[in-house]
Design an enzyme around this catalytic site. Structure first.
Site, short mmCIF file in Angstrom:
data_model
loop_
_atom_site.label_atom_id
_atom_site.label_comp_id
_atom_site.label_asym_id
_atom_site.label_seq_id
_atom_site.Cartn_x
_atom_site.Cartn_y
_atom_site.Cartn_z
N ARG A 32 0.81 -1.23 0.00
CA ARG A 32 0.00 0.00 0.00
C ARG A 32 0.84 1.28 0.00
O ARG A 32 0.28 2.38 0.05
CB ARG A 32 -1.00 -0.06 1.16
CG ARG A 32 -2.16 -0.97 0.81
CD ARG A 32 -2.98 -1.49 1.97
NE ARG A 32 -4.05 -2.38 1.46
CZ ARG A 32 -3.84 -3.64 1.05
NH1 ARG A 32 -2.63 -4.19 1.13
NH2 ARG A 32 -4.84 -4.36 0.56
N TYR A 67 -26.59 -3.33 -18.90
CA TYR A 67 -27.09 -4.67 -18.57
C TYR A 67 -28.50 -4.97 -19.07
O TYR A 67 -29.23 -5.72 -18.45
CB TYR A 67 -26.96 -4.90 -17.06
CG TYR A 67 -25.51 -4.89 -16.61
CD1 TYR A 67 -24.77 -6.07 -16.62
CD2 TYR A 67 -24.87 -3.72 -16.23
CE1 TYR A 67 -23.42 -6.08 -16.25
CE2 TYR A 67 -23.53 -3.71 -15.86
CZ TYR A 67 -22.82 -4.89 -15.87
OH TYR A 67 -21.50 -4.90 -15.52
N HIS A 111 -9.81 -19.79 -15.88
CA HIS A 111 -10.57 -18.53 -15.98
C HIS A 111 -10.18 -17.79 -17.27
O HIS A 111 -11.05 -17.39 -18.05
CB HIS A 111 -10.28 -17.67 -14.75
CG HIS A 111 -10.87 -16.29 -14.81
ND1 HIS A 111 -12.06 -15.96 -14.22
CD2 HIS A 111 -10.44 -15.16 -15.43
CE1 HIS A 111 -12.35 -14.70 -14.47
NE2 HIS A 111 -11.37 -14.19 -15.19
N GLU A 112 -8.89 -17.63 -17.48
CA GLU A 112 -8.43 -16.87 -18.66
C GLU A 112 -8.78 -17.59 -19.95
O GLU A 112 -9.21 -16.97 -20.93
CB GLU A 112 -6.91 -16.63 -18.58
CG GLU A 112 -6.46 -15.77 -17.41
CD GLU A 112 -7.22 -14.45 -17.29
OE1 GLU A 112 -7.70 -13.92 -18.31
OE2 GLU A 112 -7.36 -13.95 -16.15
N HIS A 135 -12.19 -16.91 -21.19
CA HIS A 135 -12.29 -15.69 -22.00
C HIS A 135 -11.91 -15.99 -23.45
O HIS A 135 -12.59 -15.59 -24.39
CB HIS A 135 -11.34 -14.61 -21.48
CG HIS A 135 -11.74 -13.97 -20.19
ND1 HIS A 135 -12.98 -13.44 -19.98
CD2 HIS A 135 -11.05 -13.74 -19.04
CE1 HIS A 135 -13.04 -12.90 -18.75
NE2 HIS A 135 -11.88 -13.08 -18.17
N GLU A 152 -16.71 -13.25 -17.42
CA GLU A 152 -15.89 -13.63 -16.26
C GLU A 152 -16.27 -15.00 -15.70
O GLU A 152 -15.52 -15.57 -14.90
CB GLU A 152 -15.99 -12.57 -15.17
CG GLU A 152 -15.49 -11.18 -15.57
CD GLU A 152 -14.04 -11.17 -16.04
OE1 GLU A 152 -13.28 -12.10 -15.68
OE2 GLU A 152 -13.68 -10.25 -16.79
N TRP A 211 -13.78 3.89 1.49
CA TRP A 211 -13.35 2.53 1.09
C TRP A 211 -13.42 1.58 2.29
O TRP A 211 -14.02 0.52 2.23
CB TRP A 211 -11.93 2.60 0.54
CG TRP A 211 -11.28 1.30 0.23
CD1 TRP A 211 -10.45 0.58 1.05
CD2 TRP A 211 -11.37 0.54 -0.98
NE1 TRP A 211 -10.02 -0.57 0.42
CE2 TRP A 211 -10.57 -0.61 -0.82
CE3 TRP A 211 -12.05 0.74 -2.19
CZ2 TRP A 211 -10.43 -1.58 -1.82
CZ3 TRP A 211 -11.91 -0.24 -3.19
CH2 TRP A 211 -11.12 -1.37 -3.00
N HIS A 248 -7.85 -3.41 -10.44
CA HIS A 248 -8.96 -2.94 -11.29
C HIS A 248 -9.29 -1.47 -11.07
O HIS A 248 -9.90 -0.85 -11.94
CB HIS A 248 -10.18 -3.82 -11.07
CG HIS A 248 -9.91 -5.27 -11.36
ND1 HIS A 248 -9.12 -6.04 -10.52
CD2 HIS A 248 -10.26 -6.07 -12.39
CE1 HIS A 248 -9.02 -7.26 -11.03
NE2 HIS A 248 -9.70 -7.31 -12.15
N ARG A 285 -18.81 -7.06 -12.57
CA ARG A 285 -18.79 -8.26 -13.40
C ARG A 285 -18.34 -9.50 -12.62
O ARG A 285 -18.82 -10.60 -12.87
CB ARG A 285 -17.85 -8.04 -14.60
CG ARG A 285 -16.45 -7.66 -14.20
CD ARG A 285 -15.52 -7.37 -15.39
NE ARG A 285 -15.94 -6.21 -16.18
CZ ARG A 285 -15.25 -5.73 -17.21
NH1 ARG A 285 -14.10 -6.31 -17.56
NH2 ARG A 285 -15.66 -4.69 -17.86
O1 X8Z Z 1 -9.05 -10.01 -12.48
C1 X8Z Z 1 -9.40 -11.17 -12.46
C2 X8Z Z 1 -8.95 -12.11 -13.56
C3 X8Z Z 1 -8.70 -11.41 -14.83
S1 X8Z Z 1 -10.15 -10.96 -15.66
C4 X8Z Z 1 -7.65 -12.75 -13.14
N1 X8Z Z 1 -10.17 -11.63 -11.44
C5 X8Z Z 1 -10.61 -10.78 -10.34
C6 X8Z Z 1 -9.44 -10.33 -9.47
O2 X8Z Z 1 -8.35 -10.91 -9.60
O3 X8Z Z 1 -9.63 -9.47 -8.63
C7 X8Z Z 1 -10.69 -12.99 -11.30
C8 X8Z Z 1 -11.41 -13.02 -10.00
C9 X8Z Z 1 -11.59 -11.61 -9.55
ZN ZN Z 2 -11.42 -12.44 -16.26
#
Ligand code: X8Z
Ligand code: ZN
Length: 615
Positions: A188, A225, A385-386, A389, A413, A485, A513, A522
């Protein structure tokens, strides 16, 4: 990569007459003219989008001032052209269009995550800010005081600056509360320099959103949506209320067990859980503390982390196993270029954005992932997960460019995650990873581990955009960025900062993000949807066991049903896509609740004398 809609717009001469509303105000426009306009928009935005993706790929896999500048420039060109087309499309308001063109128009108006302001100076500034925020995160490092000669409790023995992967490994593996705290605080230190950039980004992004007809950027995000924006916010709250009782139980059990490890001074019986003790940098999923929580006698007795290492799988081999799941369902193998162009391992000689992502650079078949893979169970799941996509991207690659997207972003996702729910003991046995399936008496351990990945995530998935929606609307002023937050973290997750925080900090920016401006609701949706998908796929595969024991590996029937939904891309409203796979038209948390029903009953017994919730 996915977050940036990869269509583009050119500021071509042919377009400019269309942009001037006044010039055509008296002319009655036709559906044919709208169609021609959309065809032009799709083509030009596609070209600019591909160009921006190429710049983004080079930037994310080789962060320098130069690649920052190139990516910012390409991103700006795309955003400016997109905004211009979106505004020009207003001239077709009231013209009766074919359903397909009407939907394309909607995609055009809602497609951007970060629209460009009209003022060229401001659009340039916004684009530079976006790139700088993401790159600051990507390059972030922390040098523990211990490395320079000895603060007790610092990450002892470290001699090098630690990046996010190294700091996250400490959070995952250490059980030394002081070392955990140092890594937590250390990461942080990367985000306070982002605070001013972020505040300016909010101002400029809101300005652009207003120019596009939205009250603010959050309102634009909520409008995507296939329902009114306000209804979407209510829908998220409705889903949360469905799963909240289960989350509260998992929280209470986790707190009880962490109290046994760290003591009641550190983990009070009826208070929030300190954020550094949950095994993850953001306390967003808790599977890394499973060993501290494992119930005696019902633990399945195998550890996928250890198995992957014993089997000596490397990053590429792990991806191959993931691809094998999709091909077992009937999907074609990934193209050779995927293996040549993807980034699987963190390079030693340059800065990269390690946060995992999936790309389709030419919007057809140039599929790639970018991920600093570590050989562990968490990354094994993230690989699926990837790849989800990538297979979704390819399934829709023959659709018109505006429809080459997920039914909604939560669907995108959820695809790979739904597949990863099929990584059951029976599947691991098929892979030769375990010799014998644990019997049903060990299901509690398996389910607890799964809940620590999935149920723990739910409030986190919800709160990130609760914060951003508040920031964009002005309800959270800059002077309360950090306080607001932590209010949300405490109220939704029942988690607290382990040390006092102030407005000198910018803890939201320590989450990828936020710095990369990727919407987050999402993932909340995906954590509901993936269980709906899994339930439907399991049924199609003929599985009659409890949901958590069903693996759809090898089921061509499940694969065909899945492909039907994936091939629809974004061409139809998401309830149509959901119906194609599940028969349901609503997002519905009963699937995740069904899945965890046996664990929920077990938790009730474990928590007989334990407080649930926090003060
Ligand atoms: O960001 C992601 C993926 C890429 S779309 C690895 N995820 C979120 C995160 O890491 O915060 C997957 C679960 C939630
Ligand atoms: Zn993803």
């Amino acid at each position: 990569m996915l977050k940036i809609r990869t269509l583009a717009v050119a500021a071509c001469a042919a377009l400019s007459p269309l942009v001037t509303r006044a010039a055509v105000a008296e002319v009655k426009l036709t559906a044919a003219e709208a169609h021609a306009f959309l065809t032009d928009a799709e083509q030009e935005l596609l070209e600019l989008g591909i160009e921006a993706e190429r710049a983004n790929w080079v930037n994310a896999t080789f962060i320098t001032d130069d690649t920052d500048a190139l990516a910012a420039r390409a991103g700006e060109r795309l955003a400016v052209a997109w905004a211009r087309y979106a505004k020009a499309s207003r001239r077709f308001d009231g013209v009766a269009l074919s359903p397909e063109d009407a939907r394309k128009l909607e995609k055009l108006r809602l497609g951007l995550v970060a629209p460009a302001p009209e003022d060229p100076k401001e659009s340039e500034e916004l684009s530079l800010l976006l790139t700088r925020l993401q790159s600051t995160y990507g390059k972030g490092k922390y040098t523990p005081a211990g490395a320079e000669g000895g603060t007790p409790g610092a990450a002892a023995g470290a001699t090098e600056p630690l990046d996010l992967t190294a700091l996250s490994n400490i959070l995952a593996e250490s059980r030394d509360a002081e070392k955990l705290l140092d890594a937590w605080k250390g990461w942080r230190t990367v985000s306070p320099p982002m605070r001013a950039d972020y505040a300016r980004f909010v101002t400029l992004s809101n300005k652009a959103s207003r120019e596009m007809g939205f009250t603010d950027t959050g309102a634009m995000w909520r409008a995507k949506y296939d329902m009114p924006a306000d209804d979407f916010a209510k829908e998220c709250d409705r889903l949360w209320e469905q799963v909240k009782p289960l989350y509260l139980k998992l929280h209470a059990y986790t707190r009880m067990k962490l109290r046994e490890t760290y003591g009641k001074a550190a983990v009070p019986a009826d208070g929030p859980i300190p954020a550094h003790l949950l095994g993850n940098m953001w306390a967003q999923s808790w599977e890394n503390v499973y060993p501290l929580l494992a119930p005696k006698g019902v633990d399945p007795g195998y550890d996928l982390n250890a198995i992957l290492k014993e089997k000596k799988l490397d990053a590429r081999a792990m991806v191959k196993v993931g691809e094998g799941f999709f091909t077992s369902l009937g999907f074609a193998p990934l193209p050779q270029t995927f293996w040549e162009r993807s980034l699987f391992v963190k390079p030693k000689d340059r800065e990269v954005v390690c946060h995992a992502s999936a790309w389709n650079l030419d919007q057809v078949d140039d599929l790639r992932i970018k991920m600093c893979i570590q050989v562990n169970a968490e990354d094994f799941v993230t690989i699926h997960h990837e790849l989800g996509h990538n297979f979704y991207q390819r399934a829709g690659n023959k659709l018109p460019p505006f429809f080459r997207d997920g039914a909604n972003d939560g669907f995108h996702e959820a695809i790979g995650d739904a597949i990863a729910l099929s990584i059951t003991p029976s599947y691991l046995k098929k892979l030769g990873f375990i010799e014998k399936e644990p019997d049903a008496s060990k299901d509690t351990g398996l389910l607890l581990n799964q809940a620590l990945q999935k149920v723990s995530f739910l409030p986190f998935g919800l709160l990130i955009d609760k914060w951003r929606w508040g920031v964009f609307s002005g309800q959270i002023p800059e002077s309360r960025y950090n306080a607001a937050w932590w209010d949300l973290v405490r109220s939704y997750q029942g988690v607290a900062a382990p040390v006092a925080r102030s407005e000198k900090d910018f803890d939201p920016g320590a989450k990828y993000h936020v710095s990369a401006n990727t919407p987050y609701m999402r993932y909340f949706l995906a954590h509901i949807l993936q269980f709906q998908f899994h339930r439907a796929l399991a049924k199609e595969a003929g599985c009659t066991q409890p949901l958590h024991r069903c693996s759809v590996y090898g089921s061509k029937a499940a694969g065909a049903k899945f492909a039907k939904m994936l091939e629809m891309g974004a061409s139809k409203p998401w309830p149509d896509a959901l119906e194609a796979l599940t028969g349901q038209r609503q997002m519905d948390a009963t699937a995740i609740l069904d899945y965890f029903a046996p664990l929920s009953a077990w938790l009730d017994k474990e928590l007989a004398k334990e407080p649930v919730g926090w003060k």
